[in-house]
Scaffold this active site. Structure first.
Site, mmCIF file in Angstrom:
data_model
loop_
_atom_site.group_PDB
_atom_site.id
_atom_site.type_symbol
_atom_site.label_atom_id
_atom_site.label_comp_id
_atom_site.label_asym_id
_atom_site.label_seq_id
_atom_site.Cartn_x
_atom_site.Cartn_y
_atom_site.Cartn_z
ATOM 1 N N TYR A 257 0.880 -1.171 0.000
ATOM 2 C CA TYR A 257 0.000 0.000 0.000
ATOM 3 C C TYR A 257 0.912 1.213 0.000
ATOM 4 O O TYR A 257 2.096 1.094 0.302
ATOM 5 C CB TYR A 257 -0.964 0.001 1.198
ATOM 6 C CG TYR A 257 -0.323 -0.211 2.546
ATOM 7 C CD1 TYR A 257 0.138 0.860 3.293
ATOM 8 C CD2 TYR A 257 -0.191 -1.498 3.080
ATOM 9 C CE1 TYR A 257 0.721 0.670 4.527
ATOM 10 C CE2 TYR A 257 0.396 -1.699 4.315
ATOM 11 C CZ TYR A 257 0.851 -0.610 5.036
ATOM 12 O OH TYR A 257 1.433 -0.805 6.257
ATOM 13 N N HIS A 304 6.424 -0.380 1.212
ATOM 14 C CA HIS A 304 5.922 0.507 0.175
ATOM 15 C C HIS A 304 6.755 0.404 -1.098
ATOM 16 O O HIS A 304 7.910 0.051 -1.060
ATOM 17 C CB HIS A 304 5.945 1.948 0.664
ATOM 18 C CG HIS A 304 5.352 2.108 2.021
ATOM 19 N ND1 HIS A 304 4.070 1.688 2.308
ATOM 20 C CD2 HIS A 304 5.850 2.609 3.155
ATOM 21 C CE1 HIS A 304 3.823 1.946 3.581
ATOM 22 N NE2 HIS A 304 4.885 2.490 4.119
#
Ligand SMILES: *[C@@H]1O[C@H](CO)[C@@H](O)[C@H](O)[C@H]1NC(C)=O
Ligand SMILES: *[C@@H]1O[C@H](CO)[C@@H](O)[C@H](O)[C@H]1NC(C)=O
Ligand SMILES: *[C@@H]1O[C@H](CO)[C@@H](O)[C@H](O)[C@H]1NC(C)=O
Ligand SMILES: *[C@@H]1O[C@H](CO)[C@@H](O)[C@H](O)[C@H]1NC(C)=O
Length: 328
Positions: A257, A304
């Site tokens: 995410y 990430h």
């Protein structure tokens, strides 16, 4: 007008009479009226949209930007926008593999909006002004940057996680209008600073309620503060739909995410007319330290898509959508 008056005065010199002085007074009064009228026209007929001289959203068509930016997504959650689609809820439920269900989510949201404002913030587009925002990350590349005054010269100054200002004013500025956090990174803020929380799980919403009510939630992924100082009327929560939009539309699903920093920059693109970005990326020697502390070895960007995010920021800069300050 003033010039004319002076010329007139010079012509009349020598043969001043009472009548002439009256005429001169009249001319001076006329000059002042014209000046006031001019100012009135200038200030009441402002260009109706962003007056920055350069507006990232309205500027000429840019296909790359339009493929990513979608103004119909509003960053902050309201009671209404908390009714997310099943697809969005499943995405959100799985990003941290904590599968609290829809009912827990609804209960948390209901309680949350009993204590924080239910307002569509910042979506007015600030039609008669230019909202300049500085997003300040925590990169070590801020050290000795002397960006402080430039950062402080903004309408919104959004700081991420713990990033302090005290003792670092010269490089990072001293003002904070918005503090962007998640429970594990929360800090106290003063009574005029907006606290904006990114929720990554239902427990995060429950934590936010708890810090202002029962103080019972003491652990999320790591131990968390059971109480924080903040002005409840300035607390808001980012919408899961917005987070998913950033992941799909901006990062094409790279990483588990998006990072809080990257999502904050996209949020700024949605609520500001001009976006400056500071304190992102490594320093010029490739170190990922924070400006205020050494980070552990191998510290990078967690789960990430750091490289993809960084490339996207550089592209935004190239296309004049953000001003990206890296010092090199
Ligand atoms: C923007 O998002 C909305 C909501 O998901 C969607 O209906 C719309 O088609 C999108 N617009 C563009 C230009 O992609
Ligand atoms: C929520 O949605 C309803 C119905 O669409 C609307 O009347 C109301 O104004 C909305 N509330 C807010 C705070 O946007
Ligand atoms: C909280 O913020 C509101 C809105 O800016 C302000 O009116 C109020 O005085 C603040 N409360 C405190 C305790 O400072
Ligand atoms: C807000 O905080 C400032 C500084 O900490 C304090 O002087 C002021 O009284 C506070 N305002 C309110 C309304 O509590």
């Amino acid at each position: 007008m003033l010039l004319l008056t002076v010329v007139y005065l010079q012509e009349k010199q020598g043969k001043m009479s009472w009548a002439n002085i009256k005429q001169i007074k009249f001319i001076i009064l006329m000059s002042i009226s014209c000046g006031l009228l001019y100012l009135h026209i200038t200030f009441t007929h402002k260009v109706p949209h962003c007056t920055c001289g350069h507006c990232h959203v309205e500027k000429h068509h840019d296909a790359w930007f339009s493929e990513r930016f979608n103004a119909s997504y509003h960053p902050l959650m309201t009671r209404n926008s908390s009714h997310v689609s099943t697809e969005t809820f499943l995405w959100w439920q799985h990003i941290q593999l904590r599968t609290a269900g829809w009912n827990e989510y609804r209960n948390a949201v209901d309680k949350l909006f009993q204590i924080i404002p239910d307002k569509e913030l910042y979506m007015d587009g600030c039609p008669d002004c230019c909202r300049v925002c500085s997003v300040v990350g925590n990169s070590g590349n801020l050290k000795n940057s002397r960006y402080g005054p430039l950062i402080d010269f903004s309408d919104f100054i959004l700081r991420i996680n713990r990033g302090p200002t005290k003792g670092y004013e010269r490089d990072v500025g001293s003002k904070t209008t918005h503090r962007i956090i998640y429970p594990e990174s929360a800090v106290d803020v003063d009574n005029s600073t907006h606290l904006v929380m990114f929720p990554f799980k239902v427990l995060d919403l429950e934590w936010l309620i708890s810090v202002f009510t029962t103080h019972t939630v003491k652990r999320a992924n790591t131990p968390v503060k059971s109480t924080i100082k903040a002005n409840l009327s300035l607390v808001s929560v980012v919408s899961p739909s917005f987070m998913k939009y950033v992941h799909y539309q901006w990062l094409q699903n790279h990483g588990l995410y998006p990072s809080t920093g990257f999502m904050t920059i996209v949020m700024a693109l949605h609520i500001c007319d001009k976006v400056r970005v500071f304190g992102f990326g490594a320093d010029k020697n490739g170190n990922w330290d924070h400006y205020f502390e050494k980070t552990p070895p191998f510290y990078r960007t967690g789960g990430h898509g750091g490289t993809f995010e960084y490339a996207t920021l550089k592209e935004l800069h190239k296309r004049n959508k953000i001003e990206f300050y890296t010092r090199w």
